[in-house]
Design an enzyme around this catalytic site. Structure first.
Site, mmCIF file in Angstrom:
data_model
loop_
_atom_site.group_PDB
_atom_site.id
_atom_site.type_symbol
_atom_site.label_atom_id
_atom_site.label_comp_id
_atom_site.label_asym_id
_atom_site.label_seq_id
_atom_site.Cartn_x
_atom_site.Cartn_y
_atom_site.Cartn_z
ATOM 1 N N SER A 122 0.700 -1.164 -0.100
ATOM 2 C CA SER A 122 0.105 0.032 -0.150
ATOM 3 C C SER A 122 0.868 1.278 -0.033
ATOM 4 C CB SER A 122 -0.980 -0.179 1.380
ATOM 5 O OG SER A 122 -1.812 -1.095 1.236
ATOM 6 N N GLU A 237 -2.998 -17.732 2.709
ATOM 7 C CA GLU A 237 -3.316 -18.150 3.988
ATOM 8 C C GLU A 237 -4.760 -18.573 4.239
ATOM 9 O OE1 GLU A 237 -1.178 -16.896 7.997
ATOM 10 O OE2 GLU A 237 -2.186 -15.654 6.813
ATOM 11 N N SER A 377 -10.450 -3.866 1.367
ATOM 12 C CA SER A 377 -11.894 -3.226 2.194
ATOM 13 C C SER A 377 -13.030 -3.986 1.780
ATOM 14 C CB SER A 377 -12.051 -1.815 1.705
ATOM 15 O OG SER A 377 -12.473 -1.539 0.405
ATOM 16 N N GLU A 379 -15.657 -3.228 0.740
ATOM 17 C CA GLU A 379 -16.201 -2.540 -0.702
ATOM 18 C C GLU A 379 -15.545 -3.148 -1.747
ATOM 19 O OE1 GLU A 379 -15.727 -0.699 1.906
ATOM 20 O OE2 GLU A 379 -17.743 -0.076 2.338
#
Lengths: 405, 372
Positions: A122, A237, A377, A379
């Site tokens: 990020s 994972e 997220s 969204e």
């Protein structure tokens, strides 16, 4: 359909439980050095990197065995090992996409936590739109020169190495110009600043790279393949912690019930208030549904099927659940729920959350806000579900065709 | 650990789906709305022939000897088709109750008849209070000679107007006891209670000095409580399965529609407002699937947490299905509110099942009793 554990799984669970009883640290872990000792003990018992291939130090264990170990650790409220990103993301990425030399150089030390890893993905302006990242890696002959800024780097403050996504070609569309690297965090061009979160703690960091250096031998995959590699490794994972997560929720829930028996409104214990009972009943139903779903995902993994975009459903479901759960905990605990120190024992959580070691309700409540943001997220998960599972059309986007800049 | 269906179970589901796609199209559902009996005898005969009507009964009674998981697979498909008819009433309410508590003679008389489709059973489980707890029973059974005289009012009795026998609790000196009553007996009146889901037919059953023989008693006198608790538990999971089927149908219709319906020059499914709603619907449907089949398995296997799982299933799916079917209308917009479009068939089926065998609130209270 048979939701009983096999005799082998039951025997394995007993074995793990017995091992934990013998080996669980008697004192709380306070330092990184102490945590490394605990990590090492878990590794030597065969409880870390269980799903990795044997030739790189793993146990080639079944997904169910991995889930059982995590579950038993949650049940025993055992301290977490370290290097979770190394073991969960970086190692598997190297196993699949790395060269033989890279595998020999890095994998064992990830498992033993001799080298700790972080993930440099990020950026301040590339969150949900990760592919718009700006950190550049420019060819400098036998190495690349890296400039840029990363954010939300978990374990950044303790990491020796980072799995880096950087732009190597700004002239092609943004998904095509990204390359994946292994970068040393221990060099002059890398500065790590802890990022103080709303919890008051700093599980994440900001990382500034100024003419940092990456050897060409530390490039993973081909130039411009970084985005595709990152996509394949995001889901490695999934499933492993699915049971453990629910077990932790259940322990927390029982602590909450204890509190609801002591606290009163209008002279009546909260546990006897029909409205509170309704809310508690709703959360327990949802918690059980999370457990059933975890068993369903484990079945898929056991059959060698990768849940793929189904992982988005799992993540969306549990992270949104966790927020509702912690909202209810706050409602029942009232002001006790907000104490960051000095809470009477009855109103302490005393249970480690997945990431933090601070067993307060306040911390768990604040931390629940992170789950629906990190690792895609809610969204973004809904976009993935809509497009990849339901086959709904993509939203028209302005940035698909043109060059990154 | 295996949470997936066996090949046989998948085969069963596929064959049920294929048969219903053929014989229980929306046109059939609509045709039955105006039918006095409310269901089609041809399809009923087909269900008997395919073995669905005897699915959970032992082979000696003409059944297939299958479990609740298989029964739920069938019920999910019936919900998906908004099937109108007394399947649930006869097989689940009547059949499972007799399987559990009936005498050998009662089983021999009724189970093969249910399985072959020649008899239809139902159960009258609530009265004016709508309380699913059997202890709330007000109807009475008074000794008269060897038999009893029954009096009381039962409401929302599914498919009573076509039933050959109604299982109902009534108060005796020993406590609440179960009886099997012919609704055509003197003193019984059956009055329709038409609801929004025309495929679920309910009646009020008035019992006025209804004489029954000693053989009418089901289970020990005063023993209705535990029998009905077990029955309601299974029925709650079965109803969850049917709601799940209705919800999945609504989700699929919404997704299909969102791909082709264009506004502002694009398919509405490309808008996040719609896409995210559909994603949430899928999450609710998949979670409901896990809840239904976990509970069905737990009851079949006699697992420790079976009763809890049944309540979790009904509490979760009642609300999830309501949400999903309602969201489906919202995704469709105006067309979803028309009588002509089929969506309301499934929306109403899910709604009709929501309060039956305990709504979400009822089961949340049971859940807390289990946990706390």
């Amino acid at each position: 359909m048979d939701l009983n554990y096999t005799p082998e799984d039951i025997a394995f669970r007993k074995q793990v439980r017995a091992w934990l009883e013998r080996n669980l640290p008697r004192e709380p872990i306070r330092t990184l050095a102490e945590r490394r000792v605990w990590h090492r003990r878990l590794y030597e018992a065969g409880y870390l990197g269980m799903g990795w291939p044997r030739e790189y130090g793993g146990g080639a264990a079944r997904p169910m065995e991995q889930a059982i170990v995590a579950d038993e650790m949650a049940r025993a409220n055992a301290p977490a090992p370290t290097n979770s990103l190394g073991i969960g993301i970086v190692g598997p990425t190297i196993v699949v996409h790395g060269t033989e030399a890279q595998k020999q150089r890095y994998l064992k030390k990830i498992l033993t936590a001799e080298e700790l890893w972080c993930q440099l993905y990020s950026e301040p302006n590339a969150g949900s739109d990760l592919a718009s990242l700006k950190t550049s890696a420019v060819d400098g002959g036998d190495h690349f020169v890296v400039n840029g800024q990363k954010i939300w780097t978990s374990s950044g403050a303790i990491a020796d190495w980072g799995l880096l996504l950087a732009r190597t070609d700004a002239a092609v569309p943004k998904h095509k110009g990204i390359t994946c690297f292994l970068m040393s965090m221990r060099q002059p061009g890398v500065e790590v600043r802890p990022l103080k979160q709303i919890t008051g703690s700093s599980e994440f960091s900001e990382v500034f790279m100024t003419n940092a250096r990456v050897d060409k031998s530390d490039q993973i995959g081909k130039l411009g393949e970084g985005w595709a590699i990152a996509q394949t490794t995001l889901g490695y994972e999934r499933g492993g912690r699915s049971l453990a997560r629910v077990t932790t929720y259940a322990s927390q829930y029982h602590r909450l019930l204890d509190a609801a028996r002591r606290l009163t409104r209008h002279g009546r214990p909260l546990i006897d208030d029909p409205l509170v009972r309704q809310k508690l009943g709703r959360i327990w139903a949802e918690l059980e549904v999370e457990r059933y779903s975890a068993l369903r995902v484990l079945t898929q993994l056991e059959r060698g099927e990768h849940p793929g975009a189904g992982g988005s459903l799992t993540k969306l479901s549990y992270s949104e659940f966790e927020k509702r759960f912690m909202e209810l905990a706050q409602e029942i605990l009232g002001s006790y729920g907000q104490l960051i120190d000095g809470a009477p024992a009855e109103y302490q959580l005393q249970i480690d959350t997945a990431v933090g070691e601070n067993g307060t309700w306040a911390y768990a409540f604040l931390w629940s806000r992170a789950g629906t943001i990190y690792a895609g997220s809610s969204e973004i998960q809904k976009n993935v579900i809509g497009e990849r599972i339901l086959g709904l059309p993509k939203e028209p986007r302005a940035d698909r065709a043109g060059a990154a800049r | 650990m295996n949470f997936s269906f066996s090949d046989d179970q998948i085969l069963l589901r596929n064959s049920v789906r294929a048969a219903l796609d053929e014989q229980c199209r929306p046109a059939h559902v609509r045709a039955m709305m105006d039918d006095a009996r409310g269901y089609g005898e041809t399809l009923w005969g087909e269900m008997a022939k395919l073995g669905w009507l005897g699915l959970p009964f032992a082979e000696e009674y003409g059944g297939a000897g299958l479990g609740l998981v298989e029964l739920c697979l069938v019920l999910e498909e019936l919900g998906r088709a908004a099937y109108p008819g007394p399947y649930f009433a006869s097989v689940v309410l009547g059949g499972l109750a007799l399987t559990e508590a009936g005498t050998a003679a009662q089983k021999e008389k009724w189970l093969p008849a249910i399985a072959s489709g020649t008899a239809r059973l139902t159960a009258a489980l609530v009265e004016e209070s709508l309380d699913w707890n059997p202890a709330s029973t007000c109807a009475t059974a008074t000794r008269r000679g060897e038999g009893w005289t029954l009096a009381g009012v039962k409401r929302f009795v599914p498919w009573a107007h076509v039933a050959d026998a109604v299982l109902l609790p009534a108060r005796t000196p020993e406590g609440v006891s179960l009886f099997l009553v012919d609704p055509r007996s003197p003193g019984v009146s059956v009055t329709p209670l038409p609801g929004i889901d025309v495929g679920s037919r309910w009646s009020e059953l008035r019992l006025h000095d209804v004489a029954v023989t000693p053989e009418a008693a089901v289970g020990p006198l005063g023993g209705a409580g535990s029998i009905l608790e077990a029955l309601v538990r299974r029925a709650a999971v079965g109803a969850s399965a049917e709601m799940l089927g209705a919800a999945r149908r609504c989700l699929n219709m919404s997704v299909d529609y969102a791909k082709v319906r264009e506004q502002f020059g694009q398919p509405i499914g490309s808008f996040q407002a719609i896409r995210h709603r559909c994603a949430e619907m899928l999450m609710a449907v998949e979670n409901s699937h896990a809840a239904v089949y976990y509970a069905a398995w737990a009851l079949d296997a006699g697992a420790e947490d079976a009763a809890l799982a049944a309540s979790v299933s009904k509490a979760y799916v009642s609300e999830a299905a309501r949400q999903v079917c309602g969201d489906a209308i919202q995704v469709h917009g105006g067309i979803g509110f028309t009588w002509e479009y089929d969506l309301h068939l499934y929306f109403k089926r899910a709604k009709a099942l929501e309060p039956l065998f305990g709504d979400a609130e009822y089961h949340r209270e049971l859940i807390v009793r289990h946990v706390a």
